[in-house]
Design a protein around this motif. Structure first.
Motif, mmCIF file in Angstrom:
data_model
loop_
_atom_site.group_PDB
_atom_site.id
_atom_site.type_symbol
_atom_site.label_atom_id
_atom_site.label_comp_id
_atom_site.label_asym_id
_atom_site.label_seq_id
_atom_site.Cartn_x
_atom_site.Cartn_y
_atom_site.Cartn_z
ATOM 1 N N UNK A 58 -8.223 -12.164 -8.411
ATOM 2 C CA UNK A 58 -7.412 -12.000 -9.617
ATOM 3 C C UNK A 58 -7.370 -10.547 -10.064
ATOM 4 N N UNK A 59 -8.494 -9.839 -9.893
ATOM 5 C CA UNK A 59 -8.515 -8.420 -10.207
ATOM 6 C C UNK A 59 -9.536 -7.747 -9.282
ATOM 7 N N UNK A 60 -9.071 -7.290 -8.120
ATOM 8 C CA UNK A 60 -9.996 -6.666 -7.164
ATOM 9 C C UNK A 60 -10.742 -5.492 -7.798
ATOM 10 N N UNK A 119 0.850 -14.889 -9.931
ATOM 11 C CA UNK A 119 -0.278 -14.100 -10.458
ATOM 12 C C UNK A 119 -0.115 -14.019 -11.966
ATOM 13 N N UNK A 120 -0.965 -14.712 -12.682
ATOM 14 C CA UNK A 120 -0.777 -14.905 -14.125
ATOM 15 C C UNK A 120 0.671 -15.346 -14.353
ATOM 16 N N UNK A 121 1.422 -14.667 -15.255
ATOM 17 C CA UNK A 121 2.793 -15.120 -15.469
ATOM 18 C C UNK A 121 3.784 -14.310 -14.630
ATOM 19 N N UNK A 122 3.300 -13.574 -13.664
ATOM 20 C CA UNK A 122 4.154 -12.729 -12.819
ATOM 21 C C UNK A 122 4.140 -13.219 -11.365
ATOM 22 N N UNK A 166 13.664 -6.454 -13.069
ATOM 23 C CA UNK A 166 12.534 -7.368 -13.313
ATOM 24 C C UNK A 166 11.221 -6.827 -12.734
ATOM 25 N N UNK A 167 11.301 -5.699 -12.025
ATOM 26 C CA UNK A 167 10.073 -5.126 -11.453
ATOM 27 C C UNK A 167 9.283 -4.455 -12.578
ATOM 28 N N UNK A 168 8.057 -4.928 -12.797
ATOM 29 C CA UNK A 168 7.242 -4.329 -13.870
ATOM 30 C C UNK A 168 6.181 -3.395 -13.301
ATOM 31 N N UNK A 169 5.978 -3.439 -11.995
ATOM 32 C CA UNK A 169 4.947 -2.601 -11.396
ATOM 33 C C UNK A 169 5.173 -2.571 -9.885
ATOM 34 N N UNK A 170 4.862 -1.440 -9.279
ATOM 35 C CA UNK A 170 4.941 -1.342 -7.821
ATOM 36 C C UNK A 170 3.735 -0.541 -7.354
ATOM 37 N N UNK A 171 3.237 -0.864 -6.174
ATOM 38 C CA UNK A 171 2.092 -0.090 -5.688
ATOM 39 C C UNK A 171 2.088 -0.029 -4.169
ATOM 40 N N UNK A 172 1.370 0.950 -3.681
ATOM 41 C CA UNK A 172 1.379 1.193 -2.243
ATOM 42 C C UNK A 172 0.020 1.727 -1.831
ATOM 43 N N UNK A 173 -0.420 1.398 -0.649
ATOM 44 C CA UNK A 173 -1.700 1.909 -0.162
ATOM 45 C C UNK A 173 -1.689 1.942 1.353
ATOM 46 N N UNK A 174 -2.745 2.523 1.896
ATOM 47 C CA UNK A 174 -2.786 2.713 3.350
ATOM 48 C C UNK A 174 -3.969 1.947 3.938
ATOM 49 N N UNK A 175 -3.658 1.063 4.885
ATOM 50 C CA UNK A 175 -4.724 0.322 5.568
ATOM 51 C C UNK A 175 -5.439 1.278 6.516
ATOM 52 N N UNK A 230 -8.787 2.524 -17.350
ATOM 53 C CA UNK A 230 -8.775 1.340 -18.204
ATOM 54 C C UNK A 230 -7.587 0.421 -17.895
ATOM 55 N N UNK A 231 -6.379 0.991 -17.789
ATOM 56 C CA UNK A 231 -5.201 0.113 -17.648
ATOM 57 C C UNK A 231 -4.932 -0.294 -16.199
ATOM 58 N N UNK A 232 -5.490 0.460 -15.246
ATOM 59 C CA UNK A 232 -5.238 0.121 -13.838
ATOM 60 C C UNK A 232 -6.435 -0.517 -13.141
ATOM 61 N N UNK A 233 -7.672 -0.192 -13.575
ATOM 62 C CA UNK A 233 -8.820 -0.631 -12.778
ATOM 63 C C UNK A 233 -9.914 -1.372 -13.545
ATOM 64 N N UNK A 234 -9.835 -1.434 -14.867
ATOM 65 C CA UNK A 234 -10.789 -2.284 -15.594
ATOM 66 C C UNK A 234 -10.064 -3.488 -16.170
ATOM 67 N N UNK A 235 -8.747 -3.511 -15.986
ATOM 68 C CA UNK A 235 -7.950 -4.609 -16.534
ATOM 69 C C UNK A 235 -6.671 -4.711 -15.710
ATOM 70 N N UNK A 236 -5.900 -5.753 -15.989
ATOM 71 C CA UNK A 236 -4.608 -5.912 -15.298
ATOM 72 C C UNK A 236 -3.455 -5.469 -16.202
ATOM 73 N N UNK A 237 -3.784 -4.726 -17.270
ATOM 74 C CA UNK A 237 -2.775 -4.388 -18.287
ATOM 75 C C UNK A 237 -1.528 -3.747 -17.652
ATOM 76 N N UNK A 238 -1.704 -2.703 -16.867
ATOM 77 C CA UNK A 238 -0.541 -2.015 -16.276
ATOM 78 C C UNK A 238 0.088 -2.852 -15.169
ATOM 79 N N UNK A 239 -0.725 -3.539 -14.400
ATOM 80 C CA UNK A 239 -0.214 -4.329 -13.273
ATOM 81 C C UNK A 239 0.775 -5.389 -13.720
ATOM 82 N N UNK A 240 0.514 -5.948 -14.904
ATOM 83 C CA UNK A 240 1.373 -7.032 -15.367
ATOM 84 C C UNK A 240 2.509 -6.497 -16.243
#
Ligand SMILES: Cc1cc2nc3c(=O)[nH]c(=O)nc-3n(C[C@H](O)[C@H](O)[C@H](O)COP(=O)(O)OP(=O)(O)OC[C@H]3O[C@@H](n4cnc5c(N)ncnc54)[C@H](O)[C@@H]3O)c2cc1C
Length: 562
Positions: free
Chosen positions: A183-185, A300-303, A346-355, A506-516
């Motif tokens: 739910x929140x890695x 994921x929650x309401x998203x 409708x996109x509220x957040x986007x993210x990208x990373x490298x495996x 706080x908004x990206x890594x201690x909570x899902x505030x920004x993600x949602x």
């Protein structure tokens, strides 16, 4: 211990047993295990904890059913095992995830699978029902005897459309099986860090501290405290390089010309589309796109979380979600739920990373092994262990293997296993509904928190909720004006207890505030004001922090301020 005390302690006594470079999930996994064994260990990251690849995952604690096709039975078996442990040890943040696999073909892929298995087929192609059924039977067999989640089931078109009326009517079958959802890695990661530090002063973790390179004296490594602005030399017996996609650049700073990682970029979007969210139920839809790539939509929650891509990339610092990737995501959702379009707004957040995958000659990234490996180099007398690859799901097992090797080098013995160790707020948290209700009622009776609110806190923090509740006089939390569902006491608890340095932590890594999609400007201002008063920021510094994070969210994460 706070960062000033840690840095001063190191300046006074630079000798440590182990330096772990990189606080992604793999570095954190080995840090927690070494801490548990009583080893003097320092964990550093040039950014926040869990801000690299580990913050870009598809949020699945999964065995990885598709890796069976590549013959990776060892990995799948280990990952299923670890998934099950996470469901038990961190039940507040890892949930059973009912996963639906819609299928549009019957036989396709039946002949491909063995060719893929022996490496003759490089091009992805759509798999049919028979291949998926065989894979799911294997998957169930792997959990035989230690079943934490139900077995898979297979249904025909009629039943499938009854369950999901908005699904593409061309569907022929659907399978349903269970995996786990993170739910929140990022919260899981910080709770692991805090657990490790709670083992004693021998385990210290610092965010915003970069490894610069070696010092003038043999065996010395120089760290830069990016917040305090000073250099801190350390003399470790062993260095663990857990820098994920940056493993080779970190080794290069030691003068080691390794080529252990060849990155593959993956992006996701989070959408606010209530119709789609309703049509999916609380399920993940995990399916093959027409091009043979495995993609997903996750409630994921309401998203809805939608991803992912798999694209070769040279510089991990340049990973961003592109317009082309967004087009691709929107197109494949239209194939599964044709009557519910996803719109860009409708996109509220986007993210990208490298495996951090190992270099490979495979023609498509999906075929590159997701297994992990430990590489060993030496810098003079100091062994450098590089932690290459791995899944989020398997961090504990990988951490255990790296810890055992480190203990071997240090000539010490393992004292305890981490297998059954609860994580953070998972400690003392029952996973059955009746047990959970009992804990919620304790928050009501002992701390005066209203029942519904107690449930919300338990979902976010598990038994750490008691720490939040303690800050509220007689349970009277002061709810935020510009961010529904969060209180001043809750934010103050996070800031005081969870090694937060910056507003984006706080908004990206201690909570899902920004993600949602809930980190609009007014919310950021209110959060920054609480943080600023706790951390002693001036008014100017507080407002500059709001500007910086608003720009970061807009430019990097496509988030628009409501
Ligand atoms: C798109 C995508 C989807 C995925 N989905 C899943 C999934 O659903 N389930 C799953 O199990 N796995 C998934 N994975 C895999 C998993 O997330 C990664 O393999 C794992 O997180 C790698 O962790 P890591 O600790 O090795 O690397 P990272 O998390 O990248 O950590 C490395 C850290 O090193 C730090 N660093 C770099 N240079 C320095 C320096 N000089 N000094 C100090 N620190 C430094 C970085 O800041 C970074 O935080 C996914 C990965 C991606 C990219």
């Amino acid at each position: 211990m706070d960062r000033k005390a840690i840095c001063e302690g190191l300046l006074e006594k630079p000798d440590i047993d182990v330096l772990v470079v990189g606080a992604g999930i793999n570095g954190i996994g080995v840090f927690r295990d070494l801490a548990r064994q009583g080893v003097d260990v320092l964990l550093i990251d040039r950014g926040d904890f869990c801000s690299g690849a580990s913050s870009a995952s598809s949020h699945m604690a999964n065995g990885g059913i598709r890796y069976l096709e590549n013959g990776e039975f060892r990995l799948v078996s280990e990952a299923v095992n670890e998934r099950n442990r996470l469901l038990v040890n961190a039940s507040h943040l890892v949930r059973p995830l009912p996963t639906v696999v819609p299928m549009f073909k019957f036989f396709s892929g039946l002949l491909n699978a063995p060719f893929k298995f022996v490496g003759w087929l490089d091009k992805p192609s759509e798999r049919g029902a028979v291949v998926i059924k065989i894979g799911l039977m294997f998957y169930d067999a792997l959990t035989h005897g230690r079943r934490i989640v139900p077995k898979h089931r297979f249904e025909g078109r009629k039943k499938t459309l009854e369950r999901y009326p908005d699904l593409n009517p061309e569907v022929k079958y659907a399978a349903m099986y269970y995996d786990g959802q993170l739910l929140s890695p990022e919260r899981l990661a910080i709770e692991l860090v805090l657990d490790a530090e709670a083992e004693g002063g021998h385990a210290r973790a610092l965010s915003y501290v970069s490894l610069l390179g070696t010092g003038p004296e043999a065996g010395t490594f120089v760290l830069r405290d990016e917040i305090g602005g000073r250099d801190v030399p350390v003399r470790p017996h062993v260095v663990v390089n857990a820098a994920g996609p940056w493993i080779d650049p970190v080794n290069a700073r030691f003068g080691l010309p390794t080529r252990y990682v060849a990155g593959s970029k993956g992006s996701h979007i989070v959408v606010d589309n209530p119709e789609l969210r309703r049509a999916m139920g609380d399920h993940e839809f995990f399916f093959e796109n027409a091009d043979g790539r495995i993609v997903l939509m996750l409630a994921w929650y309401d998203r809805v979380l939608i991803g992912t891509s798999d694209l070769a990339i040279d510089d991990a610092d340049k990973a961003v979600c592109t317009e082309e990737e967004i087009d691709y995501f929107i197109r494949f959702v239209a194939r599964i739920f044709p009557s519910i379009p996803v719109k860009r707004e409708q996109i509220v957040f986007a993210f990208s990373g490298v495996r951090p995958l190992p270099p490979s000659t495979a023609k498509n990234a999906g075929q590159i092994s997701r297994d992990h490996s430990l590489k060993e180099d030496r810098l003079g007398k100091v062994p450098i262990l590089s932690l290459v690859g791995g899944k989020w799901t398997t961090f504990r097992a990988f951490g255990e293997q790296a810890t055992d090797r480190t203990l071997g080098i240090l000539g010490r013995k393992r004292r305890q296993s981490t297998e059954c160790l609860p994580i953070g707020g998972g400690a003392g948290l029952p996973s059955d509904p009746a047990g959970l209700e009992g804990i919620a009622l304790r928050l009501v009776h002992e701390k005066g928190i209203p029942f519904e609110r107690a449930r919300t806190l338990l979902e976010r923090y598990g038994t750490r909720s008691f720490g939040v509740a303690e800050r509220a006089a007689a349970g009277a939390e002061r709810m935020l004006r510009n961010l529904q569902g969060y209180s001043r006491e809750e934010i103050a608890f996070i800031v005081a207890e969870e090694k937060v340095e910056r507003l984006d932590d706080l908004v990206l890594r201690r909570s899902t505030i920004a993600w949602l999609g809930r980190a609009g400007r007014p919310a950021l201002e209110e959060l920054a004001e609480i943080m600023g008063s706790a951390l002693g920021w001036s008014e100017t510094a507080t407002s500059m922090e709001v500007d910086r994070v608003a720009a970061l969210l807009r430019d990097r994460h496509f988030a628009h301020s409501p």
